[in-house]
Design an enzyme around this catalytic site. Sequence first.
Site, PDB file in Angstrom:
ATOM      1  N   ASP A  44      -1.544  -1.089  -3.661  1.00 38.54           N
ATOM      2  CA  ASP A  44      -2.760  -0.545  -3.388  1.00 38.54           C
ATOM      3  C   ASP A  44      -2.747   0.908  -3.010  1.00 38.54           C
ATOM      4  OD1 ASP A  44      -5.302  -1.425  -2.706  1.00 38.54           O
ATOM      5  OD2 ASP A  44      -5.058  -1.718  -0.695  1.00 38.54           O
ATOM      6  N   GLY A  53     -10.878  -2.421   4.709  1.00 34.17           N
ATOM      7  CA  GLY A  53     -10.951  -2.372   6.020  1.00 34.17           C
ATOM      8  C   GLY A  53     -11.539  -3.764   6.691  1.00 34.17           C
ATOM      9  N   SER A  58       0.820  -1.252   0.005  1.00 34.23           N
ATOM     10  CA  SER A  58       0.070  -0.006   0.014  1.00 34.23           C
ATOM     11  C   SER A  58       1.001   1.057  -0.079  1.00 34.23           C
ATOM     12  CB  SER A  58      -0.745  -0.017   1.272  1.00 34.23           C
ATOM     13  OG  SER A  58      -1.758   1.095   1.235  1.00 34.23           O
ATOM     14  N   THR A  89      -4.417  -3.750   9.466  1.00 35.57           N
ATOM     15  CA  THR A  89      -4.048  -3.251  10.782  1.00 35.57           C
ATOM     16  C   THR A  89      -4.137  -4.147  11.846  1.00 35.57           C
ATOM     17  OG1 THR A  89      -5.422  -1.193  10.073  1.00 35.57           O
ATOM     18  CG2 THR A  89      -5.507  -1.892  12.556  1.00 35.57           C
ATOM     19  N   ASN A 136      -9.005  -7.206   2.444  1.00 36.07           N
ATOM     20  CA  ASN A 136      -7.596  -6.499   2.658  1.00 36.07           C
ATOM     21  C   ASN A 136      -7.678  -6.645   4.100  1.00 36.07           C
ATOM     22  OD1 ASN A 136      -7.484  -6.112   0.089  1.00 36.07           O
ATOM     23  ND2 ASN A 136      -6.962  -3.945   0.473  1.00 36.07           N
ATOM     24  N   GLY A 147      -8.251   0.760   9.248  1.00 36.07           N
ATOM     25  CA  GLY A 147      -7.649   1.042  10.794  1.00 36.07           C
ATOM     26  C   GLY A 147      -8.672   0.140  11.578  1.00 36.07           C
ATOM     27  N   ASP A 149      -6.391   5.085  -6.106  1.00 35.08           N
ATOM     28  CA  ASP A 149      -7.510   5.582  -5.198  1.00 35.08           C
ATOM     29  C   ASP A 149      -7.694   7.100  -5.593  1.00 35.08           C
ATOM     30  OD1 ASP A 149      -8.915   6.378  -3.107  1.00 35.08           O
ATOM     31  OD2 ASP A 149      -8.069   5.314  -1.686  1.00 35.08           O
TER      32      ASP A 149
END
Length: 406
Positions: free
Chosen positions: A82, A211, A50, A235, A232, A182, A104
């Site tokens: 990503d 997320g 990412s 975190t 994905n 997150g 994005d």
Amino acid sequence: MPLVDMRDMLNHAYQNNYAIGGFGLVSLDFLEAIIMTAEFCRSPVILNLSEPLFHQHDFSLIMPAVERAAHHAKVPVAIHFDHAKAHESIVQAINLGCNSVMLDVSLEALPVNITQTSRVTEVAHACGTAVEGILGFIGGVEGENAINNLGDAVYTSSEEAKVYVERTRIDFLAVSVGTMHGRQPNRSTKLDFKRLKRINDELGIPLVLHGGSGLVEEQYHKLILNGIAKINCYTELSDIAAAVIRSNAQASNKKGYIESLRGVKESLHEQIKLYMHLWGSAGRAAEVLIQCRPWQSVEQIIICNVESRYLQQFDTLTEQARKTLTTIPGVRQVFSSWALSEPGQYRLCWRIQLAHAEVINSYQSHPHYNAFYSQISHSIDSKKINITFVSTLSSWDHQLKESVNA
């Protein structure tokens, strides 16, 4: 070499109602843990890199390790780039070895999102690379408390999604249906499954969940039944690794860096294993490998001689060619070399590595390539050899047999 086309991988997951983890990695510990667990579970896996996390590592330095790990894995692997913020990042990712990318621009208005994503799709598809689009805004920040970075979530509309997919020609769509990047503020996150079902019914392509950390088992199952084929996860893995490091540091203030990492890979392994079983990808490696096209680079070899009057300036010409050719999407590396001896016929060799066979047409029609070829054609003897090679499939066949027999 089980680096495979991610389109084939996710289409298999989508058609068979399971999801493949796109596990975020920021270090070799993460990379080794992800591959180790995928092999242990006999699961296909996606290595997620990412762009917002690049302050943790130099992307160009970690990619050779990522690609090598993918090629040597005993299970199907794809490498996904990503949350890119710019077109230039997409080209760099393709040239460094990623075989799936995502730009994005979800904060932009729909027409802008369509225009910019379409540009990425045109370039990526010309390189054989898959494209993930994103529509709607997913709040939060990877690796941080989502509740502190909520933003105004914008859910994906099925009507807009249909227009978006038709115009951009993306391969997969990341949707906003209630998750956040997150840490989730609580474990009872409300997801809009009716919205997801409408999107899935309208599009009929693999959907992606960003997320993905911290949901409950029932939610994952319903998400997968309604089209989610890639989940994905970063975190939660980041928090697990951090907890191990803190525990090691507290156990003894005399421990060095290596000792502080002891147990990180093993702890990551346990969580990744849980998700691979929960999402249904465990045990699928052999059938996925059979269905997937191998991801193979190709090389153009040019062997020629140089007229004596051009010898002194040829090194400069070669360096200029190297700089310009590597800006072409899909051109990974350019090598040049002189013959050690003094043969009469061929003294110079160029080896140009391309990301995929699909690159050949766009590469050979690119103005930079035409300029390069025109320059060397004026500088070399008329007799030259120009051949494009594809990497051998012998190792792929070996891995295929190994996976089937496992």
